[in-house]
Design a protein around this motif. Sequence first.
Motif, PDB file in Angstrom:
ATOM      1  N   PRO A  75      80.061  55.848  67.754  1.00  0.00           N
ATOM      2  CA  PRO A  75      81.351  56.332  67.694  1.00  0.00           C
ATOM      3  C   PRO A  75      82.014  55.162  66.714  1.00  0.00           C
ATOM      4  N   GLY A  76      81.847  53.871  67.240  1.00  0.00           N
ATOM      5  CA  GLY A  76      82.394  52.866  66.632  1.00  0.00           C
ATOM      6  C   GLY A  76      82.014  52.531  65.193  1.00  0.00           C
ATOM      7  N   LEU A  77      81.071  53.080  64.438  1.00  0.00           N
ATOM      8  CA  LEU A  77      80.933  52.940  63.470  1.00  0.00           C
ATOM      9  C   LEU A  77      81.557  54.037  62.484  1.00  0.00           C
ATOM     10  N   VAL A  78      81.534  55.300  63.336  1.00  0.00           N
ATOM     11  CA  VAL A  78      82.745  56.313  62.424  1.00  0.00           C
ATOM     12  C   VAL A  78      84.161  55.626  62.292  1.00  0.00           C
ATOM     13  N   ILE A  79      84.504  55.241  63.552  1.00  0.00           N
ATOM     14  CA  ILE A  79      86.041  54.611  63.586  1.00  0.00           C
ATOM     15  C   ILE A  79      86.301  53.640  62.489  1.00  0.00           C
ATOM     16  N   GLU A  80      85.297  52.741  62.150  1.00  0.00           N
ATOM     17  CA  GLU A  80      85.423  51.735  61.431  1.00  0.00           C
ATOM     18  C   GLU A  80      85.338  52.498  59.851  1.00  0.00           C
ATOM     19  N   LEU A  81      84.375  53.458  59.598  1.00  0.00           N
ATOM     20  CA  LEU A  81      84.715  54.017  58.492  1.00  0.00           C
ATOM     21  C   LEU A  81      85.862  54.695  58.115  1.00  0.00           C
ATOM     22  N   ASP A 368      82.948  47.709  53.266  1.00  0.00           N
ATOM     23  CA  ASP A 368      83.139  46.399  53.846  1.00  0.00           C
ATOM     24  C   ASP A 368      83.013  46.719  55.312  1.00  0.00           C
ATOM     25  N   VAL A 369      81.738  47.547  55.849  1.00  0.00           N
ATOM     26  CA  VAL A 369      81.201  47.809  57.120  1.00  0.00           C
ATOM     27  C   VAL A 369      79.951  47.157  57.483  1.00  0.00           C
TER      28      VAL A 369
END
Length: 379
Positions: A75-81, A368-369
């Motif tokens: 979920p954190g990866l999607v939030i960063e996107l 930039d993730v």
Amino acid sequence: MDEPTSPGPLTGVRVVELAGIGPGPFAAMLLADLGADVVRVDRPGGTALGIDPANDITNRNKRSVVVDLKSTAGPGLVIELARRADILIEGYRPGVAERLGVGPDECLAANPRLVYGRMTGWGQHGPLAHSAGHDIGYLATAGTLGMIGPTDGPPYVPANLLGDYAGGSLYLVVGALAALHHARATGTGQVVDAAIVDGAAHLGAMIWGMLGAGAWQDRRGTNLLDGGCPYYGVYQTSDGGYMAVGALERPFYAEFTALLGLGEDAPDRDDPSRWDELRERVAARFKSRTRQEWTEVFEGRDACVAPVLTLREAARHPHLAARGTFTADTEGRTQPAPAPRFSATPGSLRRPPAAPGADTDEVARDWDVPALNSGCPRP
């Protein structure tokens, strides 16, 4: 590809697509065709479409990363996107994105300018919101399916084009772009609730006007535009092909009857009580020649008659070939070209269908993730 690539009118717009099937991917494809940078977040194991991802045209012009939303980091990866995106598209049942930790509250908290597009059949609220469904059921409930087909038989099923893609995808795209305009003007994002049942009902606006005016009967196969009218319908030819007739206006009807050889004693088109008789006369004429013969009679004439083509035949039609309505990618896959047309910033085919997870390094760099490089499963 048949034409040079172009950045498209949506160049600079970033879109996150949470992978699904049907109208969500098509909406994201349309945005990608028009130049948006679409990152598709695929799930481990892929979706249930059942075809080789290399042939899934709705994934063209996109890039893909694989994220396990049930993992701790997912979920954190999607939030960063989402933090870096302009639009996010998801097509889960209501409440699923929230349970996964990537719902609108979390995403808008990270990016208050985000447009959060939700694609469902029944919508985010209402008695059926959490029920399973498919295109055909949404059309049935909206009153749309009941308009299609003969009066003495069951409704016809229009593939899944009218519900999923017309009532669903296109309304999601319109809503997302309208909300994006608002976000750029005000700095405030919002949620777009695109329900297929809403869009399918909305498509009937003209029919509802005719119904209210007494110019439309609330039963199929009896009206001007639903096959009830003998000069707006489909007729079989001698070789088993079909011709489509839409000779509504009087000058076009006059040309149609003359070319068809209907005869001056044909029943009056303005007398609905004689429509069955007129239909029989028209059908008999079409049965006297092949589809190709009738095509040669009507092509290029103002009679509003056209042959009914298969998909592969349509791709070879001279008019569509001249316009480039269909094109092929670098692998030779024939497919519809981007639409609509733009004079200054045309859409184009820039990438073949995205292989799940194949673009993780690119996306991590361009968006930039860095966490994507360590947090995403590899194909």
